[in-house]
Design a protein around this motif. Structure first.
Motif, PDB file in Angstrom:
ATOM      1  N   PHE A 195       3.570  -1.196   4.251  1.00 23.81           N
ATOM      2  CA  PHE A 195       2.965   0.124   4.242  1.00 23.81           C
ATOM      3  C   PHE A 195       3.989   1.169   3.824  1.00 23.81           C
ATOM      4  O   PHE A 195       4.867   1.532   4.605  1.00 23.81           O
ATOM      5  N   CYS A 196       3.861   1.643   2.589  1.00 17.86           N
ATOM      6  CA  CYS A 196       4.763   2.689   2.099  1.00 17.86           C
ATOM      7  C   CYS A 196       4.094   4.031   2.376  1.00 17.86           C
ATOM      8  O   CYS A 196       3.348   4.573   1.542  1.00 17.86           O
ATOM      9  N   GLY A 197       4.353   4.494   3.569  1.00 17.66           N
ATOM     10  CA  GLY A 197       3.793   5.762   4.032  1.00 17.66           C
ATOM     11  C   GLY A 197       4.578   6.102   5.270  1.00 17.66           C
ATOM     12  O   GLY A 197       5.786   5.839   5.322  1.00 17.66           O
ATOM     13  N   SER A 221      -5.267   8.833   3.275  1.00 10.63           N
ATOM     14  CA  SER A 221      -5.260   8.139   4.574  1.00 10.63           C
ATOM     15  C   SER A 221      -6.525   7.313   4.793  1.00 10.63           C
ATOM     16  O   SER A 221      -6.456   6.206   5.327  1.00 10.63           O
ATOM     17  N   LEU A 222      -7.685   7.835   4.384  1.00  9.20           N
ATOM     18  CA  LEU A 222      -8.935   7.103   4.603  1.00  9.20           C
ATOM     19  C   LEU A 222      -8.990   5.852   3.723  1.00  9.20           C
ATOM     20  O   LEU A 222      -9.291   4.755   4.204  1.00  9.20           O
ATOM     21  N   GLU A 223      -8.667   6.013   2.459  1.00  7.39           N
ATOM     22  CA  GLU A 223      -8.709   4.866   1.528  1.00  7.39           C
ATOM     23  C   GLU A 223      -7.709   3.791   1.951  1.00  7.39           C
ATOM     24  O   GLU A 223      -7.997   2.597   1.870  1.00  7.39           O
ATOM     25  N   LEU A 224      -6.540   4.214   2.425  1.00 10.31           N
ATOM     26  CA  LEU A 224      -5.523   3.238   2.849  1.00 10.31           C
ATOM     27  C   LEU A 224      -5.973   2.496   4.103  1.00 10.31           C
ATOM     28  O   LEU A 224      -5.728   1.299   4.231  1.00 10.31           O
ATOM     29  N   LEU A 256       0.859  -1.192   0.000  1.00 15.78           N
ATOM     30  CA  LEU A 256       0.000   0.000   0.000  1.00 15.78           C
ATOM     31  C   LEU A 256       0.893   1.238   0.000  1.00 15.78           C
ATOM     32  O   LEU A 256       1.879   1.285   0.734  1.00 15.78           O
ATOM     33  N   ALA A 257       0.537   2.230  -0.815  1.00 12.08           N
ATOM     34  CA  ALA A 257       1.370   3.444  -0.857  1.00 12.08           C
ATOM     35  C   ALA A 257       0.514   4.696  -0.773  1.00 12.08           C
ATOM     36  O   ALA A 257      -0.571   4.769  -1.357  1.00 12.08           O
ATOM     37  N   HIS A 258       1.030   5.675  -0.040  1.00 13.91           N
ATOM     38  CA  HIS A 258       0.368   6.981   0.011  1.00 13.91           C
ATOM     39  C   HIS A 258       0.822   7.802  -1.202  1.00 13.91           C
ATOM     40  O   HIS A 258       1.887   7.559  -1.767  1.00 13.91           O
ATOM     41  N   TYR A 259      -0.021   8.780  -1.578  1.00 15.92           N
ATOM     42  CA  TYR A 259       0.278   9.623  -2.741  1.00 15.92           C
ATOM     43  C   TYR A 259       1.571  10.426  -2.608  1.00 15.92           C
ATOM     44  O   TYR A 259       2.047  10.993  -3.584  1.00 15.92           O
ATOM     45  N   GLY A 297       4.534  14.677  -4.375  1.00 18.24           N
ATOM     46  CA  GLY A 297       4.380  13.279  -4.776  1.00 18.24           C
ATOM     47  C   GLY A 297       3.057  13.036  -5.507  1.00 18.24           C
ATOM     48  O   GLY A 297       2.971  12.228  -6.431  1.00 18.24           O
ATOM     49  N   ILE A 298       2.018  13.788  -5.123  1.00 22.25           N
ATOM     50  CA  ILE A 298       0.683  13.629  -5.720  1.00 22.25           C
ATOM     51  C   ILE A 298       0.688  13.969  -7.223  1.00 22.25           C
ATOM     52  O   ILE A 298      -0.145  13.468  -7.977  1.00 22.25           O
TER      53      ILE A 298
END
Ligand code: 13P
Ligand code: SF4
Length: 333
Positions: A82-84, A65-68, A46-49, A261-262
């Motif tokens: 968890f890539c965040g 954060s919510l979707e992850l 899983l990765a954050h934007y 990053g987004i």
């Protein structure tokens, strides 16, 4: 060994090209190893934007954060990479205690989570005993365990509006998000004075300069930004809401006030539109989150090989922290 002397300009460009191709080669090796390990370990990545584009590109799922959190709660995989940052991996562990939750770099923290120590927060709460405690997900498990409700930037306004009107609210740890939620929901809140080092770094002068160079560009901003910057925004929302807006808006160019990053997903999803990031106030590159950027392909490979660092949590804290997260997931269905 280089075959051309570095003092010659052509020599430097040959060395640069050679080092670029060896980095690309190394990245290919990491990608192949990650792919094999992902299958062997039955792992989901899983990765954050805000992750590096190379990290986003190998992820099974990219989100806010919510979707992850939803994804971490629903996955069948035995291992979550968890890539965040730490609080995100910790949230995944709270929701999925029987899974192994790995974080490629244990040092990937968050200035907001750090700005809210558990003992100081307990004192703050005890000064406001009648308040409902709403905490932004960017906080430690120990703060979540002391909260009545968790929110993210994408559901905070909606959740606060659902709270009983006769109860005062305490909001932590992001004062900028808190001020924005107050304005949107019409609810007064007592705010903990934390902030994000990245969203506080944007230069208003640089933003105004970009706006005058690109007068038709729409300004998209994250609610963690300072209020004087949010005043210049055409649209304010979480990372995934900014991404949706970029896809749905009629505008052809965008100035993006959040971690750059987004921009990788924005450019992939809407390749015919243009996106500009806003530099930090000293022209520094402090608009990139130093914690998020600690994760690399090499560290993802290593953590899958060694199955560490893994998130561990005291069960009593986990159970107390789970309650307000579950409440959030129920209230934001
Ligand atoms: P969202 O992706 O939920 O908007 O959060 C932004 C952020 O700062 C995460 O650390
Ligand atoms: Fe924390 Fe800010 Fe980095 Fe998000 S961008 S992880 S809020 S320091």
């Amino acid at each position: 060994m280089p075959r051309v002397a570095p003092s010659s300009p052509r020599g430097r460009s040959v060395i640069f090209a050679a080092s670029q191709s060896s980095t690309a080669c190394l990245d290919d090796e990491h990608r192949a190893a990650i792919e094999k390990l992902r299958q062997e370990r039955n792992a989901v990545i899983l990765a954050h934007y805000y992750q590096e584009p190379a990290v986003q590109d190998i992820a099974d799922f990219i989100g806010d954060s919510l979707e992850l959190s939803r994804k971490a709660a629903a996955t069948d995989a035995e291992v979550i990479v968890f890539c965040g940052v730490h609080f995100m991996a910790e949230t995944a562990k709270i929701l999925s205690p029987d899974k192994t939750v790995l974080i490629p770099d244990l040092e990937a923290g968050c200035s907001l989570a750090d700005a809210c120590p558990a003992d100081a927060f307990a004192r703050f709460r005890s000064q406001h005993p009648d308040h409902i405690v709403v905490s932004y997900i960017n906080c430690s498990a120990a703060i979540k365990a002391q909260s009545d409700l968790i929110c993210t930037s994408s559901n905070a306004v909606d959740l606060v509006k659902q709270l009983p009107e006769n109860r005062p609210i305490l909001f932590a740890p992001d004062q900028n998000l808190g001020r924005w939620v107050q304005a949107q929901s019409g609810r007064e809140m007592t705010l903990w004075p934390g902030s994000c080092i990245v969203h506080e770094s944007f230069s208003e002068q640089a933003l105004l300069g970009l706006k005058s160079q690109h007068p038709k560009a729409e300004v998209l901003a994250h609610p963690e930004c300072m209020p004087h910057l949010l005043e210049h925004a055409d649209f304010i929302g979480s990372t995934s809401k900014m991404l949706q807006r970029a896809q749905q808006s009629k505008a052809e160019s965008f100035i993006v006030l959040t971690e750059p990053g987004i921009l990788h997903q924005m450019r992939l999803k809407v390749p015919d539109k243009s996106f500009l990031d806003v530099p930090g106030s000293d022209g520094c590159s402090c608009n990139a989150c130093p914690y998020m950027r600690l994760n690399t392909l090499e560290k993802i490979q290593q953590c899958l090989e060694t199955m560490s660092p893994a998130i561990e949590l005291e069960e009593s804290i986990r159970i107390q922290a789970l309650r307000p997260i579950q409440k959030m997931l129920e209230m934001s269905k």
